[in-house]
Write an enzyme that holds these catalytic residues in place. Structure first.
Site, PDB file in Angstrom:
ATOM      1  N   ASN A   7     -25.861  20.708  19.764  1.00 26.36           N
ATOM      2  CA  ASN A   7     -25.427  20.830  18.513  1.00 26.36           C
ATOM      3  C   ASN A   7     -23.964  21.880  18.467  1.00 26.36           C
ATOM      4  O   ASN A   7     -23.915  23.007  18.982  1.00 26.36           O
ATOM      5  CB  ASN A   7     -26.408  21.980  17.984  1.00 26.36           C
ATOM      6  CG  ASN A   7     -26.095  22.406  16.444  1.00 26.36           C
ATOM      7  OD1 ASN A   7     -25.082  22.191  15.909  1.00 26.36           O
ATOM      8  ND2 ASN A   7     -27.128  23.015  16.074  1.00 26.36           N
ATOM      9  N   ARG A  88     -26.389  16.605  16.979  1.00 28.21           N
ATOM     10  CA  ARG A  88     -26.654  17.042  15.580  1.00 28.21           C
ATOM     11  C   ARG A  88     -25.367  16.936  15.024  1.00 28.21           C
ATOM     12  O   ARG A  88     -24.258  17.437  15.167  1.00 28.21           O
ATOM     13  CB  ARG A  88     -27.043  18.638  15.586  1.00 28.21           C
ATOM     14  CG  ARG A  88     -27.164  18.791  14.219  1.00 28.21           C
ATOM     15  CD  ARG A  88     -27.436  20.455  13.858  1.00 28.21           C
ATOM     16  NE  ARG A  88     -27.954  20.790  12.568  1.00 28.21           N
ATOM     17  CZ  ARG A  88     -27.485  21.918  11.938  1.00 28.21           C
ATOM     18  NH1 ARG A  88     -27.120  22.973  12.793  1.00 28.21           N
ATOM     19  NH2 ARG A  88     -27.897  22.047  10.850  1.00 28.21           N
ATOM     20  N   HIS A 177     -30.972  20.449   6.906  1.00 24.82           N
ATOM     21  CA  HIS A 177     -32.116  20.885   7.640  1.00 24.82           C
ATOM     22  C   HIS A 177     -33.036  19.715   7.830  1.00 24.82           C
ATOM     23  O   HIS A 177     -34.350  19.908   7.859  1.00 24.82           O
ATOM     24  CB  HIS A 177     -32.866  22.106   7.011  1.00 24.82           C
ATOM     25  CG  HIS A 177     -32.187  23.508   7.213  1.00 24.82           C
ATOM     26  ND1 HIS A 177     -32.125  24.332   6.039  1.00 24.82           N
ATOM     27  CD2 HIS A 177     -31.410  24.014   7.929  1.00 24.82           C
ATOM     28  CE1 HIS A 177     -31.498  25.352   6.429  1.00 24.82           C
ATOM     29  NE2 HIS A 177     -31.125  24.958   7.485  1.00 24.82           N
ATOM     30  N   HIS A 203     -38.150  26.265   5.167  1.00 19.81           N
ATOM     31  CA  HIS A 203     -37.349  26.423   6.381  1.00 19.81           C
ATOM     32  C   HIS A 203     -36.302  27.786   5.885  1.00 19.81           C
ATOM     33  O   HIS A 203     -35.501  27.689   5.265  1.00 19.81           O
ATOM     34  CB  HIS A 203     -36.326  25.521   6.752  1.00 19.81           C
ATOM     35  CG  HIS A 203     -35.374  25.573   7.835  1.00 19.81           C
ATOM     36  ND1 HIS A 203     -35.691  25.072   8.973  1.00 19.81           N
ATOM     37  CD2 HIS A 203     -34.487  26.468   7.836  1.00 19.81           C
ATOM     38  CE1 HIS A 203     -34.584  25.186   9.783  1.00 19.81           C
ATOM     39  NE2 HIS A 203     -33.894  26.297   9.213  1.00 19.81           N
ATOM     40  N   ARG A 236     -25.808  33.794   1.747  1.00 19.67           N
ATOM     41  CA  ARG A 236     -25.324  33.077   0.617  1.00 19.67           C
ATOM     42  C   ARG A 236     -26.053  33.254  -0.563  1.00 19.67           C
ATOM     43  O   ARG A 236     -27.340  33.512  -0.563  1.00 19.67           O
ATOM     44  CB  ARG A 236     -25.772  31.449   0.911  1.00 19.67           C
ATOM     45  CG  ARG A 236     -24.774  30.824   2.122  1.00 19.67           C
ATOM     46  CD  ARG A 236     -25.103  29.750   2.612  1.00 19.67           C
ATOM     47  NE  ARG A 236     -24.641  29.139   3.917  1.00 19.67           N
ATOM     48  CZ  ARG A 236     -25.251  28.374   4.711  1.00 19.67           C
ATOM     49  NH1 ARG A 236     -26.594  27.920   4.398  1.00 19.67           N
ATOM     50  NH2 ARG A 236     -24.867  28.183   5.940  1.00 19.67           N
ATOM     51  N   GLY A 326     -36.575  31.172  11.906  1.00 19.23           N
ATOM     52  CA  GLY A 326     -36.669  32.666  12.082  1.00 19.23           C
ATOM     53  C   GLY A 326     -37.298  33.455  11.314  1.00 19.23           C
ATOM     54  O   GLY A 326     -38.237  34.231  11.789  1.00 19.23           O
ATOM     55  N   ILE A 327     -37.048  33.620   9.815  1.00 15.99           N
ATOM     56  CA  ILE A 327     -37.874  34.413   9.094  1.00 15.99           C
ATOM     57  C   ILE A 327     -39.133  33.588   8.577  1.00 15.99           C
ATOM     58  O   ILE A 327     -40.337  34.348   8.698  1.00 15.99           O
ATOM     59  CB  ILE A 327     -36.995  34.350   7.731  1.00 15.99           C
ATOM     60  CG1 ILE A 327     -35.671  34.945   7.959  1.00 15.99           C
ATOM     61  CG2 ILE A 327     -38.063  34.970   6.579  1.00 15.99           C
ATOM     62  CD1 ILE A 327     -34.852  35.154   6.771  1.00 15.99           C
ATOM     63  N   GLY A 328     -39.458  32.387   8.379  1.00 14.69           N
ATOM     64  CA  GLY A 328     -40.665  31.689   8.060  1.00 14.69           C
ATOM     65  C   GLY A 328     -41.655  31.845   9.051  1.00 14.69           C
ATOM     66  O   GLY A 328     -42.737  32.104   8.969  1.00 14.69           O
ATOM     67  N   GLU A 329     -41.092  31.765  10.505  1.00 13.02           N
ATOM     68  CA  GLU A 329     -42.228  31.938  11.559  1.00 13.02           C
ATOM     69  C   GLU A 329     -42.401  33.354  12.028  1.00 13.02           C
ATOM     70  O   GLU A 329     -43.569  33.869  12.638  1.00 13.02           O
ATOM     71  CB  GLU A 329     -41.621  31.259  12.908  1.00 13.02           C
ATOM     72  CG  GLU A 329     -41.325  29.812  12.735  1.00 13.02           C
ATOM     73  CD  GLU A 329     -40.585  29.330  13.967  1.00 13.02           C
ATOM     74  OE1 GLU A 329     -40.395  29.835  14.976  1.00 13.02           O
ATOM     75  OE2 GLU A 329     -39.959  28.170  13.519  1.00 13.02           O
ATOM     76  N   GLU A 378     -35.885  21.295  16.149  1.00 15.37           N
ATOM     77  CA  GLU A 378     -34.892  20.406  15.935  1.00 15.37           C
ATOM     78  C   GLU A 378     -34.426  19.719  17.278  1.00 15.37           C
ATOM     79  O   GLU A 378     -33.992  18.366  17.039  1.00 15.37           O
ATOM     80  CB  GLU A 378     -33.719  21.101  15.253  1.00 15.37           C
ATOM     81  CG  GLU A 378     -34.192  21.538  13.673  1.00 15.37           C
ATOM     82  CD  GLU A 378     -33.168  22.470  13.230  1.00 15.37           C
ATOM     83  OE1 GLU A 378     -33.211  23.703  13.575  1.00 15.37           O
ATOM     84  OE2 GLU A 378     -32.435  22.064  12.392  1.00 15.37           O
TER      85      GLU A 378
HETATM   86  P1  ADP Z   1     -30.642  30.094  12.231  1.00 17.79           P
HETATM   87  O1  ADP Z   1     -30.337  29.480  10.638  1.00 17.79           O
HETATM   88  O2  ADP Z   1     -29.274  30.749  12.512  1.00 17.79           O
HETATM   89  O3  ADP Z   1     -31.032  29.051  12.990  1.00 17.79           O
HETATM   90  P2  ADP Z   1     -33.043  31.234  12.642  1.00 17.79           P
HETATM   91  O4  ADP Z   1     -33.818  30.174  12.186  1.00 17.79           O
HETATM   92  O5  ADP Z   1     -32.894  31.576  14.059  1.00 17.79           O
HETATM   93  O6  ADP Z   1     -31.474  31.114  11.928  1.00 17.79           O
HETATM   94  O7  ADP Z   1     -33.373  32.624  11.763  1.00 17.79           O
HETATM   95  C1  ADP Z   1     -32.553  33.731  11.731  1.00 17.79           C
HETATM   96  C2  ADP Z   1     -33.320  34.825  11.163  1.00 17.79           C
HETATM   97  O8  ADP Z   1     -34.541  34.929  11.314  1.00 17.79           O
HETATM   98  C3  ADP Z   1     -32.707  36.262  11.423  1.00 17.79           C
HETATM   99  O9  ADP Z   1     -31.500  36.486  10.640  1.00 17.79           O
HETATM  100  C4  ADP Z   1     -34.008  37.191  11.034  1.00 17.79           C
HETATM  101  O10 ADP Z   1     -33.589  37.570   9.497  1.00 17.79           O
HETATM  102  C5  ADP Z   1     -35.021  36.424  11.009  1.00 17.79           C
HETATM  103  N1  ADP Z   1     -35.819  36.812  12.116  1.00 17.79           N
HETATM  104  C6  ADP Z   1     -35.834  36.638  13.151  1.00 17.79           C
HETATM  105  N2  ADP Z   1     -37.141  37.449  13.926  1.00 17.79           N
HETATM  106  C7  ADP Z   1     -37.800  37.833  13.135  1.00 17.79           C
HETATM  107  C8  ADP Z   1     -38.752  38.882  13.052  1.00 17.79           C
HETATM  108  N3  ADP Z   1     -39.173  39.080  14.086  1.00 17.79           N
HETATM  109  N4  ADP Z   1     -39.159  39.477  12.094  1.00 17.79           N
HETATM  110  C9  ADP Z   1     -38.465  38.993  10.662  1.00 17.79           C
HETATM  111  N5  ADP Z   1     -37.450  38.301  10.770  1.00 17.79           N
HETATM  112  C10 ADP Z   1     -37.078  37.932  11.707  1.00 17.79           C
END
Ligand code: ADP
Length: 390
Positions: A7, A88, A177, A203, A236, A326-329, A378
């Protein structure tokens, strides 16, 4: 067989070396700040993290460094072990309905789409060219963020703007995505044991988009011509009345480009809260009772729920909502509040499961609509595409 998933951004290069078809990761890494004297190369190998800081002038030098390090740190014994490289590519336009084996012609086609993704496609091409030079005898495959959404029908992908804009300049929704939405929805369909399931994938990372999937195909998604459309994100705005551009440009004596930049980089969580683009800081702020952090969260939840409701209607029902990235997980508060906001659709959250991490069902057993956390991958998706075309 060993496959490299790449990527390439404008000043970064992320990669993962995987053994396929087992889908195990041998090593992964990132080169950051390419073009500077203080570029950083971080390599994860055998559970160890190696960091090197040195001048790296361009992507070609970054790729040489990566390739040398793979041998030096014994991820591979020789370059001949790498049988394919998957890249990618953000924008495939309407030219690429599938992943493509990279040839000179394919590179030119990707370049022809630069106007539609000026920040991303040129950087992706730089990565492709550097790897084609470093590994000239290996199959290289372009895997597009947009391909999965090419199954959307006209009513879903067309804007109600002058039709000539579409014909002349390709103005339409493309969605992004795609590899993540495909990976997560395939996994959900497998868990549900139903290839025809109606699924919504949320996502939620720094960039965030939703996708409606029916019969394994994307039927609608929230991002548009660019990744600015849809739900708000870290920085955004997501959907906004385009007339705002004119108002703010006039009031603040800025160009449309400058205002657009603020909608891309200074809006979303960051703009509303004035605190941060990171969901962890927003949740902390909310827990402290900070009004604007709470508002940023509430807007986010409402906008996600709006899309879920609209996709429920568009698909004529719903089997599962999946949270990823990141947020969803990780952010249980966001999952909880989104699921609460759409409970009228027949989803009941299991508060204990929702607090846990990793792939799992987070709705109750009797919930009509299921909810899942499904960590995205991904890189595996990219490697699978290389194997498919080999
Ligand atoms: P990218 O779009 O850069 O791939 P990610 O999928 O890695 O982003 O998501 C990054 C975001 O995930 C971070 O900005 C943060 O807001 C969120 N995040 C990561 N870990 C946690 C956590 N433990 N709790 C809440 N939010 C988190």
């Amino acid at each position: 067989m060993k496959i490299l998933a790449v990527n390439a951004g404008s000043s970064s290069l992320k990669f993962q070396l995987l053994t396929m078809p087992q889908e195990t990761v041998i090593t992964s890494g990132i080169v950051e700040r390419i073009g500077s004297d203080y570029a950083a190369f971080i390599l994860k190998v055998n559970g160890e993290k190696i960091t090197m800081t040195q001048p790296i002038l361009n992507h070609k030098d970054a790729v040489s460094l990566v390739v040398d390090a793979l041998i030096k740190y014994k991820a591979i014994d020789s370059l001949s072990e790498i049988v394919g490289v998957g890249h990618r590519v953000v924008q495939g336009g309407e030219l690429f309905k599938e992943s493509a084996i990279i040839t000179d012609e394919v590179v030119e086609q990707i370049r022809s789409l630069n106007d539609l993704a000026p920040l991303h496609n040129p950087a992706n091409i730089t990565g492709i060219e550097a790897f084609r030079k470093a590994l000239p005898n290996v199959i290289q495959v372009a895997v597009f963020d947009t391909t999965f959404h090419q199954t959307m029908s006209e009513d879903a992908f067309m804007y109600a703007s002058p039709y000539e804009w579409y014909k002349k300049y390709g103005v339409r929704k493309y969605g992004f995505h795609g590899t993540s939405h495909q990976y997560v929805s395939e996994r959900a369909a497998k868990i549900l044991n139903n290839p025809h399931a109606k699924i919504i994938v949320a996502h939620l990372g720094n960039g965030a988009s939703l996708c409606a999937i029916k019969d394994g195909k994307s039927v609608d998604t929230s991002m548009g011509l660019t990744p600015l459309e849809g739900i708000p994100m870290g920085t955004r705005s997501g959907n906004i009345d385009p007339a705002v551009l004119m108002l703010i440009a006039a009031k603040e004596n800025k160009t449309y480009g400058e205002v657009l930049d603020e909608l891309n980089k200074k809006s979303g969580y960051l703009g509303v809260s004035g605190i941060s683009n990171d969901s962890r800081d927003i949740i902390d702020g909310m827990n402290r009772g900070d009004h604007r952090a709470t508002l940023a969260h509430k807007i986010q939840v409402k906008r996600i729920a709006d899309y879920i409701g609209s996709y429920y209607v568009y698909m004529g029902g719903l089997d599962a909502i999946c949270f990823t990235a990141g947020i969803g997980e990780n952010a249980s508060e966001i999952r909880r509040d989104v699921l609460e906001a759409v409970k009228v659709l027949g989803v009941t959250v299991d508060p204990v499961e929702n607090e846990k991490r990793g792939e799992r069902m987070i709705s109750t057993k009797d919930s009509l609509v299921k909810a899942f956390i499904i960590p995205t991958n991904e890189e595996v998706m990219i490697a699978r595409e290389v194997v498919k075309l080999k």
